[in-house]
Design a protein around this motif. Structure first.
Motif, PDB file in Angstrom:
ATOM      1  N   GLY A   1      -9.639  -0.826  -6.531  1.00  0.00           N
ATOM      2  CA  GLY A   1      -9.609  -2.276  -6.366  1.00  0.00           C
ATOM      3  C   GLY A   1     -10.522  -2.815  -5.279  1.00  0.00           C
ATOM      4  N   VAL A   2     -11.264  -1.928  -4.606  1.00  0.00           N
ATOM      5  CA  VAL A   2     -12.116  -2.379  -3.494  1.00  0.00           C
ATOM      6  C   VAL A   2     -13.592  -2.213  -3.871  1.00  0.00           C
ATOM      7  CG1 VAL A   2     -12.754  -1.949  -1.078  1.00  0.00           C
ATOM      8  CG2 VAL A   2     -10.350  -1.838  -1.782  1.00  0.00           C
ATOM      9  N   ARG A   3     -14.345  -3.270  -3.684  1.00  0.00           N
ATOM     10  CA  ARG A   3     -15.765  -3.252  -4.020  1.00  0.00           C
ATOM     11  C   ARG A   3     -16.551  -2.676  -2.834  1.00  0.00           C
ATOM     12  NH1 ARG A   3     -19.562  -7.831  -6.705  1.00  0.00           N
ATOM     13  NH2 ARG A   3     -17.972  -7.918  -8.318  1.00  0.00           N
ATOM     14  N   ILE A   4     -17.301  -1.610  -3.089  1.00  0.00           N
ATOM     15  CA  ILE A   4     -18.048  -0.946  -2.014  1.00  0.00           C
ATOM     16  C   ILE A   4     -19.543  -1.048  -2.322  1.00  0.00           C
ATOM     17  CG2 ILE A   4     -18.412   1.233  -0.794  1.00  0.00           C
ATOM     18  CD1 ILE A   4     -15.671   2.134  -1.774  1.00  0.00           C
ATOM     19  N   PRO A   5     -20.327  -1.624  -1.418  1.00  0.00           N
ATOM     20  CA  PRO A   5     -21.772  -1.699  -1.646  1.00  0.00           C
ATOM     21  C   PRO A   5     -22.346  -0.284  -1.778  1.00  0.00           C
ATOM     22  CG  PRO A   5     -21.109  -3.013   0.258  1.00  0.00           C
ATOM     23  CD  PRO A   5     -19.918  -2.201  -0.136  1.00  0.00           C
ATOM     24  N   HIS A   6     -23.248  -0.083  -2.757  1.00  0.00           N
ATOM     25  CA  HIS A   6     -23.835   1.240  -2.987  1.00  0.00           C
ATOM     26  C   HIS A   6     -25.190   1.049  -3.647  1.00  0.00           C
ATOM     27  CE1 HIS A   6     -23.757   5.501  -3.128  1.00  0.00           C
ATOM     28  NE2 HIS A   6     -23.634   5.620  -4.439  1.00  0.00           N
ATOM     29  N   ASP A   7     -26.020   2.122  -3.629  1.00  0.00           N
ATOM     30  CA  ASP A   7     -27.335   1.967  -4.268  1.00  0.00           C
ATOM     31  C   ASP A   7     -27.274   2.232  -5.766  1.00  0.00           C
ATOM     32  OD1 ASP A   7     -26.931   4.653  -4.133  1.00  0.00           O
ATOM     33  OD2 ASP A   7     -28.502   5.046  -2.639  1.00  0.00           O
ATOM     34  N   LYS A   8     -26.063   2.480  -6.294  1.00  0.00           N
ATOM     35  CA  LYS A   8     -25.857   2.651  -7.738  1.00  0.00           C
ATOM     36  C   LYS A   8     -24.587   1.903  -8.135  1.00  0.00           C
ATOM     37  CE  LYS A   8     -27.494   7.390  -7.467  1.00  0.00           C
ATOM     38  NZ  LYS A   8     -27.097   8.773  -7.443  1.00  0.00           N
ATOM     39  N   GLY A   9     -24.437   1.694  -9.433  1.00  0.00           N
ATOM     40  CA  GLY A   9     -23.177   1.156  -9.930  1.00  0.00           C
ATOM     41  C   GLY A   9     -22.494   2.209 -10.779  1.00  0.00           C
ATOM     42  N   LEU A  10     -21.340   1.903 -11.338  1.00  0.00           N
ATOM     43  CA  LEU A  10     -20.653   2.825 -12.239  1.00  0.00           C
ATOM     44  C   LEU A  10     -20.685   2.263 -13.649  1.00  0.00           C
ATOM     45  CD1 LEU A  10     -17.576   3.896 -10.075  1.00  0.00           C
ATOM     46  CD2 LEU A  10     -19.463   5.366 -10.845  1.00  0.00           C
ATOM     47  N   VAL A  11     -20.935   3.156 -14.610  1.00  0.00           N
ATOM     48  CA  VAL A  11     -21.015   2.738 -16.007  1.00  0.00           C
ATOM     49  C   VAL A  11     -19.649   2.929 -16.648  1.00  0.00           C
ATOM     50  CG1 VAL A  11     -22.204   3.116 -18.201  1.00  0.00           C
ATOM     51  CG2 VAL A  11     -23.400   3.556 -16.035  1.00  0.00           C
TER      52      VAL A  11
ATOM     53  N   VAL B   1      -3.820   9.099  -4.788  1.00  0.00           N
ATOM     54  CA  VAL B   1      -5.105   9.114  -5.499  1.00  0.00           C
ATOM     55  C   VAL B   1      -6.106   9.923  -4.686  1.00  0.00           C
ATOM     56  CG1 VAL B   1      -6.986   7.687  -6.413  1.00  0.00           C
ATOM     57  CG2 VAL B   1      -4.641   6.794  -6.406  1.00  0.00           C
ATOM     58  N   THR B   2      -6.834  10.793  -5.352  1.00  0.00           N
ATOM     59  CA  THR B   2      -7.933  11.511  -4.692  1.00  0.00           C
ATOM     60  C   THR B   2      -9.250  11.110  -5.352  1.00  0.00           C
ATOM     61  OG1 THR B   2      -6.477  13.398  -4.300  1.00  0.00           O
ATOM     62  CG2 THR B   2      -8.835  13.774  -4.028  1.00  0.00           C
ATOM     63  N   LEU B   3     -10.150  10.558  -4.566  1.00  0.00           N
ATOM     64  CA  LEU B   3     -11.471  10.179  -5.073  1.00  0.00           C
ATOM     65  C   LEU B   3     -12.427  11.329  -4.770  1.00  0.00           C
ATOM     66  CD1 LEU B   3     -11.422   6.528  -3.702  1.00  0.00           C
ATOM     67  CD2 LEU B   3     -11.027   7.256  -6.066  1.00  0.00           C
ATOM     68  N   ILE B   4     -13.223  11.700  -5.765  1.00  0.00           N
ATOM     69  CA  ILE B   4     -14.107  12.853  -5.588  1.00  0.00           C
ATOM     70  C   ILE B   4     -15.553  12.402  -5.774  1.00  0.00           C
ATOM     71  CG2 ILE B   4     -14.477  15.267  -6.239  1.00  0.00           C
ATOM     72  CD1 ILE B   4     -11.769  15.054  -7.799  1.00  0.00           C
ATOM     73  N   CYS B   5     -16.280  12.320  -4.671  1.00  0.00           N
ATOM     74  CA  CYS B   5     -17.685  11.896  -4.756  1.00  0.00           C
ATOM     75  C   CYS B   5     -18.422  12.324  -3.486  1.00  0.00           C
ATOM     76  CB  CYS B   5     -17.795  10.379  -4.959  1.00  0.00           C
ATOM     77  SG  CYS B   5     -17.017   9.402  -3.675  1.00  0.00           S
ATOM     78  N   GLU B   6     -19.744  12.461  -3.618  1.00  0.00           N
ATOM     79  CA  GLU B   6     -20.572  12.725  -2.431  1.00  0.00           C
ATOM     80  C   GLU B   6     -20.804  11.419  -1.677  1.00  0.00           C
ATOM     81  OE1 GLU B   6     -21.445  15.746  -1.506  1.00  0.00           O
ATOM     82  OE2 GLU B   6     -20.766  16.756  -3.337  1.00  0.00           O
ATOM     83  N   ARG B   7     -21.112  10.377  -2.423  1.00  0.00           N
ATOM     84  CA  ARG B   7     -21.368   9.053  -1.879  1.00  0.00           C
ATOM     85  C   ARG B   7     -20.842   8.037  -2.885  1.00  0.00           C
ATOM     86  NH1 ARG B   7     -26.396   6.954  -0.976  1.00  0.00           N
ATOM     87  NH2 ARG B   7     -27.007   7.879  -2.921  1.00  0.00           N
ATOM     88  N   PRO B   8     -20.483   6.822  -2.533  1.00  0.00           N
ATOM     89  CA  PRO B   8     -20.431   6.285  -1.173  1.00  0.00           C
ATOM     90  C   PRO B   8     -19.304   6.930  -0.351  1.00  0.00           C
ATOM     91  CG  PRO B   8     -19.365   4.782  -2.678  1.00  0.00           C
ATOM     92  CD  PRO B   8     -19.938   5.872  -3.516  1.00  0.00           C
ATOM     93  N   ARG B   9     -19.361   6.751   0.928  1.00  0.00           N
ATOM     94  CA  ARG B   9     -18.302   7.272   1.789  1.00  0.00           C
ATOM     95  C   ARG B   9     -17.053   6.415   1.612  1.00  0.00           C
ATOM     96  NH1 ARG B   9     -19.138   7.641   7.481  1.00  0.00           N
ATOM     97  NH2 ARG B   9     -17.102   8.629   7.316  1.00  0.00           N
ATOM     98  N   VAL B  10     -15.945   7.088   1.372  1.00  0.00           N
ATOM     99  CA  VAL B  10     -14.686   6.395   1.066  1.00  0.00           C
ATOM    100  C   VAL B  10     -13.918   6.043   2.340  1.00  0.00           C
ATOM    101  CG1 VAL B  10     -12.428   6.690  -0.035  1.00  0.00           C
ATOM    102  CG2 VAL B  10     -14.504   7.418  -1.231  1.00  0.00           C
ATOM    103  N   GLY B  11     -14.053   6.895   3.346  1.00  0.00           N
ATOM    104  CA  GLY B  11     -13.253   6.766   4.571  1.00  0.00           C
ATOM    105  C   GLY B  11     -13.106   5.341   5.101  1.00  0.00           C
TER     106      GLY B  11
END
Ligand code: CTP
Ligand code: MG
Length: 382
Positions: free
Chosen positions: A246-256, A320-330
């Motif tokens: 539910g939180v919008r995080i600025p990133h250099d990519k979006g999700l499809v 919930v566990t989010l699994i990604c290299e980026r963006p940083r979730v912390g």
């Protein structure tokens, strides 16, 4: 046929003591007030008028975040005055139920039963339980003044259901300063007797601090704990942000994705559906249906929570566990917890959001996409 409800929650909870009034405290992780509003809404009651202590309307709104819509009005100095404030808002309803917020163990079945009694021609009906103990009236120092006949004595609970017109007329004919224990007593003073149907032990009123633990045990006893698991993955594509829990995080990519591609909440919806044994997110929101194109995942999560309520189940805890290299979730973790808690109507301490990477291995490591897994612990009635 319209059934309105007035939930009186304008008391100070003096005997209960402690911090906030008892109706805003948490019972098994959910605000006491929210329990009744949800049961009334699940029974098709509308409108629901919540009467809050004057000046504490915001606390009532906060306690109801995640719960079905209710109108909040300010109450009065006595319970009778608070009900009067609510009565002015019930509109054209033909049946009105008046309920103490301090009785959160309400079930939709009982609401339907009470309303059906009024539809069938009754004027005033309430749930009640036979009194098991001997009854005496006492004076100063505990001296017994007289014995009361227990035979036929019943302890009356709420909701109390009425022919709306009769209750409104009774209030109109009653002076502003008059105070009664409940609406049945007010009607009795005007010669309308009313009747009772079988009550429910779980409808006990929270009055003293120790009542909370008793009620928590009563509500927990007929449940079995189920754990559901969920998983989701989305591919990265063009874009400047991702939405996770539910939180919008600025990133250099979006999700499809077909919807907003919030993998965190999608995994969580599947975990909730899994614990309920109700298939998966695709079955409830088919990607083939254009209706869900770019949909906000909040709708999916609210739907899953509503399905749990409709099943008489209670979401206890989610992880919930989010699994990604980026963006940083912390940096966004607390905002994600708060959003998730708000939508599910849970205290934030019952919501966990974690994050990890795959140490640069696999599709997540190559940043082709990200994934999420979730667990939901749900107490289901047996
Ligand atoms: N109530 C109300 N307005 C009042 C007094 C009570 O809406 N002026 C509501 C309470 O919020 C509660 C219900 O009536 O849901 C039953 O009242 P009670 O159990 O007595 O609650 P309190 O008045 O809050 O508690 P206390 O009497 O211990 O202060
Ligand atoms: Mg009181």
């Amino acid at each position: 046929m319209q059934h309105a409800a007035i939930v009186v929650a304008a008391g100070a909870g003096e005997r209960f003591g402690g911090g906030a009034p008892k109706q805003f405290r948490l019972l098994l992780g959910r605000p006491v007030l929210a329990w009744s509003v949800e049961a009334l809404a699940d029974a098709g009651t509308w409108p629901i008028i919540v009467v809050a202590p004057p000046g504490q309307e915001a606390q009532a709104t906060a306690a109801l975040s995640g719960a079905p819509a209710a109108e909040i009005v300010a109450g009065g100095a006595t319970r009778t005055a608070s009900v009067r404030a609510g009565l002015s808002r019930i509109g054209d309803a033909n049946v009105v139920l008046v309920h103490d917020a301090a009785r959160p163990g309400l079930r939709p079945d009982l609401v339907r039963k009470l309303a059906a009694e009024i539809e069938a021609g009754a004027t005033a009906v309430a749930p009640a339980l036979a009194v098991a103990d001997a009854l005496v009236r006492t004076g100063p120092g505990g001296a017994i003044v007289s014995g009361l006949d227990r035979n036929g004595a019943m302890a009356v609970q709420t909701p109390q259901a009425f022919d709306a017109r009769v209750l409104i007329e009774a209030y109109e004919a009653t002076g502003d300063g008059a105070a009664f224990d409940d609406e049945l007593s007010l009607l009795r003073s005007r010669g309308v007797a009313g009747r009772v149907i079988a009550g429910d032990r779980r409808l006990m009123k929270l009055t003293y601090p120790e009542d909370m633990a008793v009620l928590e045990r009563l509500l927990a006893e007929a449940h079995v704990t189920c754990v559901g698991a969920g998983f989701d993955a989305h591919r990265f594509g063009e874009g400047s942000y991702v939405t996770l829990c539910g939180v919008r995080i600025p990133h250099d990519k979006g999700l499809v994705g077909h919807s907003d591609a919030d993998a965190g909440w999608h995994a969580l919806v599947d975990a909730i559906l899994g614990a309920l044994g109700q298939a998966d997110i695709g079955a409830h929101f088919p990607p083939s249906d254009p209706k869900w194109k770019d949909a906000d995942s909040e709708r999916f999560l609210r739907h899953a929570a509503a399905l749990a309520r409709a099943a008489g189940a209670r979401i206890v805890h989610v992880d919930v566990t989010l699994i990604c290299e980026r963006p940083r979730v912390g940096p966004h973790r607390e905002a994600m917890r708060a959003r998730t808690a708000e939508v599910l109507g849970l205290g934030v301490e019952w919501v966990s959001v974690k994050a990890t990477t795959t140490e640069r291995m696999g599709f997540i490591g190559r940043e082709e996409g990200l994934a999420a897994q979730a667990a939901a612990t749900i107490a289901r009635p047996v």
